[in-house]
Write a protein that holds these residues in place. Structure first.
Motif, mmCIF file in Angstrom:
data_model
loop_
_atom_site.group_PDB
_atom_site.id
_atom_site.type_symbol
_atom_site.label_atom_id
_atom_site.label_comp_id
_atom_site.label_asym_id
_atom_site.label_seq_id
_atom_site.Cartn_x
_atom_site.Cartn_y
_atom_site.Cartn_z
ATOM 1 N N ASN A 103 45.217 38.909 36.624
ATOM 2 C CA ASN A 103 43.778 38.733 36.425
ATOM 3 C C ASN A 103 43.109 40.090 36.186
ATOM 4 O O ASN A 103 43.224 40.997 37.008
ATOM 5 N N LEU A 106 40.542 41.567 38.994
ATOM 6 C CA LEU A 106 40.937 41.787 40.391
ATOM 7 C C LEU A 106 41.942 42.933 40.458
ATOM 8 O O LEU A 106 42.757 43.104 39.555
ATOM 9 N N HIS A 152 44.451 46.755 33.738
ATOM 10 C CA HIS A 152 44.351 47.478 32.469
ATOM 11 C C HIS A 152 44.637 48.968 32.618
ATOM 12 O O HIS A 152 44.811 49.669 31.626
ATOM 13 N N HIS B 224 39.125 33.723 40.853
ATOM 14 C CA HIS B 224 39.808 34.123 39.624
ATOM 15 C C HIS B 224 39.051 33.746 38.368
ATOM 16 O O HIS B 224 39.131 34.434 37.370
ATOM 17 N N LYS B 227 34.130 35.073 37.642
ATOM 18 C CA LYS B 227 33.670 36.323 37.026
ATOM 19 C C LYS B 227 33.937 36.366 35.521
ATOM 20 O O LYS B 227 33.004 36.613 34.752
ATOM 21 N N PRO B 228 35.179 36.135 35.083
ATOM 22 C CA PRO B 228 35.395 36.154 33.632
ATOM 23 C C PRO B 228 34.560 35.103 32.910
ATOM 24 O O PRO B 228 34.142 35.314 31.770
ATOM 25 N N ILE B 301 31.124 43.396 36.563
ATOM 26 C CA ILE B 301 32.119 42.330 36.559
ATOM 27 C C ILE B 301 33.434 42.791 35.958
ATOM 28 O O ILE B 301 34.505 42.529 36.490
ATOM 29 N N PRO B 303 36.127 45.427 35.057
ATOM 30 C CA PRO B 303 36.565 46.788 35.388
ATOM 31 C C PRO B 303 36.906 47.613 34.150
ATOM 32 O O PRO B 303 36.815 48.838 34.182
ATOM 33 N N LYS B 304 37.259 46.930 33.071
ATOM 34 C CA LYS B 304 37.598 47.672 31.855
ATOM 35 C C LYS B 304 36.341 48.339 31.295
ATOM 36 O O LYS B 304 36.354 49.497 30.917
ATOM 37 N N ARG B 306 33.753 49.022 33.085
ATOM 38 C CA ARG B 306 33.352 49.994 34.099
ATOM 39 C C ARG B 306 34.055 51.330 33.869
ATOM 40 O O ARG B 306 33.437 52.379 33.904
ATOM 41 N N SER B 307 35.348 51.278 33.619
ATOM 42 C CA SER B 307 36.037 52.558 33.438
ATOM 43 C C SER B 307 35.652 53.187 32.099
ATOM 44 O O SER B 307 35.765 54.391 31.919
#
Ligand SMILES: Nc1ncnc2c1ncn2[C@@H]1O[C@H](COP(=O)(O)OP(=O)(O)OP(=O)(O)O)[C@@H](O)[C@H]1O
Ligand SMILES: [Mg+2]
Lengths: 331, 310
Positions: A103, A106, A152, B224, B227-228, B301, B303-304, B306-307
C-alpha cells in the motif's frame, strides 16, 4: 505428511448468460515443507489456483466444487472468520509486482505490524521487534530505518524482500508465490529466488511456486505440475519432468527453452495458442495444437493417470504404456 | 511543509501583481466609466470628481498609487459609485456572508457526499446504489438556479419552515438553503467520484495483499482503501471550493444574503472600477489559498507527493 490436499477443485467465472470453467476439477497434494512448481502458458489457471487456495477469488470467480484440505480443514467450508485466521498466518501469498502490492500510503512498519496484530495479541512495540527480526532475516540493510519508509522510497528488489518478510511474519506452513520475480529487474531475480528458497528451506515452509520459468522450477522445486487450460496435464518429480517430459505439451514447453535451441536458430515455440475458456474444444484441450492428435483425442478428454512416479493426461502416453505392458507380458 | 507554503506564497506574488495590472488596464479599455450617465455632468463638476478620485492623473501614476495603497496600506481605495464607502468596507460586509454559507456548503458536500459514495460502492448495484445514481442524475437536471426557487417554493411558501431569503447575522435558518442549493450538484459529483474511486481502489493489488494478510474487511476499508480513495475527490474539490465562494453570485442575489456576489453585480452595473478590481484580486488570492490548501491536503495523504515537496 500431507499439508495440503486438493480434490476435484472446480472454479468458474460467472458470465452474463452462464459461466465459464477456469479450473476443471484439479487434484494435487503438497507435503509439509515440500516445494512444488506450477508451470504453464499464460491463462492456464495458475494464479486462479493460488487464489482459490487462499479463498481469495473475487467476483465473478467462485469455487464451484471440490475440496481444499489444508491442515485437515476444508478451506471451501470455512467461515469468513476462519478464512481470515488462516490467511497470512498459516498460509501466505506473495504476488507478482511489489510496486503495486504494497500500500503506497502506509509505511513498511505499519504494513508489517498490522499483519502481526491481526493474528496475535501483541503490543505495537512487540510487533515492531518481530518485524525487525524478519527484515534482518531477509537481509534488508538498516531495517530500523526501513520500517518508517514508504514503499516508493525503496527499490523493487528491496520491496519484494519486504513482501517475503511479511509472508514469513507469522511462520506460515505454506507460501504461495505467484511469479514473485517476473516484475523485477533481471539482475536481482536470481537473488530474490535464492532468498525465497533459503527461507522455505530453513523454516521448513511448503512452497507453491507459480512461474513461467522452467529454469527456476528446476532450481527451486522438488515436484512440478504442468497446467493447461484449467487442468493439470502432467505432474511428477521436477527432475523427471524436465529431463523426460511425457505430455506433448510439456515436451513442447521444454523444447521451446532457449537452452534447447542451437545458437542462431529460432526458438521452437508450440504452434497455436491456448483455447479461451468460452471456446474449449471437445476432447483433449491440447489436441488442436498437438502433432500426435487422433480421433480419440478430438472426442474424449484423457484422464490424469498415474504411470510410476508421474501423472499424465494424454491418450498417446496411455497407448504407449499399454503397448509397453503388452510387450513385457509377451516376453 | 512550512517552507513549501512559504515558497508557494512568494511565487504567487508576481502572478497577483500581473493580474492587478491586466485587470486595471482592461477596465479602463472598456467604454464608459463610473461617471458616465445619460445626462453628462457639467465639465467643471466632472473635473472636480475626477480629481477627487485621482482619475485626472496619467494612467501609470494611477496604477502606481493603486498598487502602493494595496501593498503598503492594504487599502483598495474608495468605491466610485457608493459615496462614503471604500472597497475594504464592501468586502468586509459581504465576504463573511459568502464565506459562511460557502463553508457550510462545502461541509455539506463532503460530509454527505463521501459517505454516500462509500455506501454505494460497498453495496454496488443495491437499492442504495440506485438511489444515489438517481440522486446524481436529479441534481444534474436541477442546477442551483432551478433548485433554489424550488426549495423556496417548498420550504418557505408551502411549509413555512425556512425564511426565503435574507441573512440575519447568519442564523442557521438563513444559512441552510443557500448552502444546500449551492452544494447539491457538487454533492452528487463527490458521491459519484467517491464511489468509482473506491471501487477502483478495492480492485487494486495492494487491497488483495491486505486480504491475503488476513485483515478484517473493516480494517481494509478504513486503513487501506480510504486515503487513496479520497485523492480524486480532493482534486475535484480544488476548483469547486473556489467556485463555491466566488461563483455564488446567483445564490447571493436570489436569497438576498448581502453576500459578495451581490456587490460584484452592483459594481459591474455601475462600472465601479475599484470594487471590481478589489473583488478580482480577492478572488485570485482566494484561489491561490484554496489551491495551496488542497495541495497540502494531497501531500498529507500521499507520501509520494509529500517527499516531492521537500
Ligand atoms: N475476472 C475474470 N473473469 C473471467 N475470466 C477470468 C477472470 N480472471 C481470470 N479469468 C480467466 O481465468 C483463466 C486463468 O487465469 P489465470 O490468471 O489463473 O492464468 P495464469 O495461468 O495465472 O496466467 P498468467 O501466466 O498470465 O498469470 C484465464 O483464461 C483468464 O482469462
Ligand atoms: Mg497468473
Amino acid at each position: 505428511m500431507t499439508l495440503l490436499s486438493v480434490r476435484d477443485l472446480t472454479v468458474k467465472f460467472k458470465t452474463r448468460e452462464s459461466s465459464v470453467t477456469a479450473l476443471d476439477g484439479i487434484s494435487f497434494d503438497i507435503a509439509r515443507g515440500e516445494r512444488v512448481g506450477v508451470v504453464g502458458e499464460s491463462g492456464a489457471g495458475k494464479s486462479i489456483t493460488g487464489f482459490a487456495l487462499m479463498n481469495l477469488l473475487s467476483r465473478p470467480g467462485y469455487i464451484d466444487g471440490g475440496q481444499i484440505l489444508f491442515e485437515g480443514q476444508d478451506v471451501t467450508k470455512m467461515t469468513p472468520k476462519q478464512v481470515r485466521a488462516m490467511r497470512g498466518n498459516r498460509m501466505a501469498m506473495i504476488f507478482q509486482d511489489p510496486m503495486v502490492t504494497l500500500n503506497p500510503v502506509l509505511t513498511i512498519g505499519q504494513q508489517m505490524i498490522e499483519t502481526l496484530r491481526a493474528h496475535r495479541k501483541l503490543s505495537k512495540e512487540e510487533a515492531r521487534q518481530i518485524a525487525l527480526v524478519k527484515l534482518k532475516e531477509v537481509y534488508i540493510p538498516s531495517p530500523e530505518a526501513r520500517l518508517d519508509q514508504y514503499p516508493h522510497e525503496l527499490s523493487g528488489g528491496m520491496r519484494q524482500r519486504i513482501v517475503i518478510a511479511i509472508a514469513l511474519l507469522l511462520d506460515p506452513q505454506l507460501i504461495i508465490a505467484d511469479e514473485p520475480t517476473t516484475a523485477l529487474d533481471v539482475t536481482i531475480q536470481a537473488d530474490i529466488m535464492d532468498l525465497l528458497l533459503e527461507m522455505c528451506r530453513s523454516n521448513m515452509v511448503g512452497l507453491m511456486l507459480i512461474t513461467h520459468d522452467l529454469g527456476v522450477v528446476s532450481q527451486v522445486t522438488e515436484r512440478t505440475m504442468v497446467m493447461y487450460a484449467g487442468r493439470i496435464i502432467e505432474s511428477g518429480r521436477t527432475r523427471s519432468i524436465i529431463n523426460d517430459p511425457q505430455h506433448p505439451y510439456t515436451q513442447g514447453l521444454i523444447n521451446a527453452l532457449p537452452q534447447q535451441t542451437p545458437p542462431g536458430s529460432r526458438l521452437k515455440q508450440i504452434p497455436g495458442t491456448m483455447p479461451t475458456l468460452s471456446a474449449m474444444p471437445q476432447g483433449c484441450p491440447f489436441h488442436p495444437r498437438c502433432a500426435l492428435a487422433t480421433d480419440e483425442c478430438r472426442a474424449v478428454m484423457p484422464p490424469l493417470t498415474q504411470y510410476g512416479e508421474v501423472q499424465v493426461a494424454c491418450h498417446e502416453v496411455q497407448r504407449l504404456h499399454r503397448e509397453l505392458a503388452k510387450m513385457e507380458a509377451a516376453q | 511543509m512550512l517552507q513549501y507554503t512559504f515558497r508557494r506564497t512568494l511565487a504567487v506574488l508576481p502572478t497577483i501583481i500581473c493580474l492587478i495590472v491586466i485587470c486595471f488596464f482592461l477596465m479602463r479599455l472598456a467604454p464608459g466609466g463610473p461617471f458616465t450617465s445619460e445626462r453628462p455632468l457639467p465639465p467643471a463638476i466632472m473635473a472636480n470628481v475626477l480629481e477627487r478620485y485621482g482619475l485626472d492623473q496619467p494612467l501609470h501614476v494611477q496604477l502606481w498609487t493603486y498598487l502602493k495603497n494595496i501593498f503598503f496600506h492594504f487599502d483598495f481605495g474608495p468605491s466610485f459609485s457608493q459615496r462614503d464607502r471604500d472597497v475594504n468596507d464592501i468586502i468586509a460586509a459581504g465576504f463573511p456572508v459568502t464565506l459562511t454559507y460557502g463553508f457550510w456548503s462545502a461541509v455539506f458536500v463532503l460530509a454527505l457526499g463521501i459517505p454516500l459514495g462509500i455506501i454505494a460502492a460497498l453495496r454496488q448495484n443495491s437499492l442504495w446504489d440506485y438511489i444515489m445514481t438517481g440522486f446524481a442524475i436529479f441534481s444534474q437536471i436541477f442546477p442551483n438556479f432551478v433548485l433554489a426557487p424550488l426549495m423556496v417554493l417548498t420550504f418557505t411558501l408551502a411549509w413555512g419552515l425556512l425564511p426565503g431569503g435574507g441573512w440575519n447575522g447568519g442564523q442557521w435558518e438563513y444559512v441552510i438553503m443557500p448552502a444546500v442549493a449551492l452544494g447539491t450538484s457538487y454533492l452528487a459529483n463527490v458521491a459519484r467520484i467517491t464511489r468509482s474511486s473506491l471501487l477502483e481502489v478495492l480492485g487494486a493489488p495492494y487491497i488483495r495483499t491486505a486480504r491475503a494478510k488476513g485483515l478484517a474487511e473493516r480494517t481494509i476499508l478504513w486503513r487501506h482503501a480510504l486515503k487513496p480513495t479520497l485523492l480524486p475527490v480532493i482534486s475535484y474539490m480544488s476548483p469547486v471550493f473556489v467556485y463555491m465562494i466566488t461563483g455564488s453570485v446567483f445564490i447571493d442575489v436570489f436569497f438576498s444574503t448581502g453576500g459578495i456576489g451581490q456587490s460584484f453585480i452592483d459594481a459591474a452595473y455601475t462600472r465601479d472600477y475599484s470594487v471590481i478590481l478589489g473583488l478580482a484580486i480577492l478572488y485570485s488570492v482566494l484561489t491561490f489559498v484554496l489551491n495551496l490548501g488542497v495541495d497540502l491536503a494531497y501531500a498529507a495523504i500521499d507520501p509520494k507527493v509529500r517527499s516531492g515537496l521537500k
